[in-house]
Design a protein around this motif. Structure first.
Motif, mmCIF file in Angstrom:
data_model
loop_
_atom_site.group_PDB
_atom_site.id
_atom_site.type_symbol
_atom_site.label_atom_id
_atom_site.label_comp_id
_atom_site.label_asym_id
_atom_site.label_seq_id
_atom_site.Cartn_x
_atom_site.Cartn_y
_atom_site.Cartn_z
ATOM 1 N N PRO A 135 0.826 -1.217 0.000
ATOM 2 C CA PRO A 135 0.000 0.000 0.000
ATOM 3 C C PRO A 135 0.860 1.266 0.000
ATOM 4 N N ILE A 136 0.375 2.281 -0.683
ATOM 5 C CA ILE A 136 1.124 3.532 -0.809
ATOM 6 C C ILE A 136 1.411 4.145 0.556
ATOM 7 N N GLU A 155 0.493 16.836 7.320
ATOM 8 C CA GLU A 155 -0.255 15.996 6.376
ATOM 9 C C GLU A 155 -0.333 16.684 5.022
ATOM 10 N N ALA A 156 -0.553 18.005 5.022
ATOM 11 C CA ALA A 156 -0.632 18.738 3.758
ATOM 12 C C ALA A 156 0.682 18.647 2.983
ATOM 13 N N ARG A 178 -6.468 11.677 3.143
ATOM 14 C CA ARG A 178 -6.774 10.396 3.807
ATOM 15 C C ARG A 178 -5.539 9.491 3.844
ATOM 16 N N THR A 179 -4.803 9.453 2.749
ATOM 17 C CA THR A 179 -3.575 8.649 2.713
ATOM 18 C C THR A 179 -2.551 9.199 3.692
ATOM 19 N N ALA A 180 -2.392 10.522 3.724
ATOM 20 C CA ALA A 180 -1.448 11.143 4.656
ATOM 21 C C ALA A 180 -1.829 10.832 6.103
ATOM 22 N N ARG A 181 -3.118 10.846 6.403
ATOM 23 C CA ARG A 181 -3.570 10.498 7.760
ATOM 24 C C ARG A 181 -3.208 9.056 8.091
ATOM 25 N N ALA A 220 -1.000 7.779 11.153
ATOM 26 C CA ALA A 220 -1.621 6.838 12.094
ATOM 27 C C ALA A 220 -0.710 5.624 12.280
ATOM 28 N N LEU A 221 -0.157 5.117 11.181
ATOM 29 C CA LEU A 221 0.750 3.970 11.258
ATOM 30 C C LEU A 221 2.022 4.327 12.025
#
Length: 82
Positions: free
Chosen positions: A10-11, A37-38, A49-52, A56-57
């Motif tokens: 996953p990216i 995130e931006a 959403r991907t940045a979040r 999160a990971l």
């Protein structure tokens, strides 16, 4: 490092690996802010959403610490690699 858009990983995990390496090599020093995130969206051409998911990971793995109202920081001590 480039992101493999067509690969099986996953990216968000690929981007998290890039940020982990930057923390480990001192590009993002301990207790200092990491890109927002931006900024991740802009650098890697991904959605918010991907940045979040990236952060999160990294938070779950202990690489970053999120401080409401202040930002996201490299952890004081990166996790030990197993």
């Amino acid at each position: 490092m480039s992101i493999d858009l067509d690969g099986p990983e996953p990216i968000y995990k690929q981007i998290a690996a890039v940020i982990r390496r930057r923390i480990a090599d001192g590009t993002y020093p301990p207790n200092r802010v990491v890109p927002s995130e931006a900024a991740v969206c802009e650098e890697f051409g991904v959605s918010r959403r991907t940045a979040r998911s990236v952060y999160a990971l990294l938070t779950e793995q202990g690489w970053v610490v999120r401080v409401p109202g202040r930002g996201t920081f490299a952890a004081p001590e990166p996790p030990q690699r197993s």
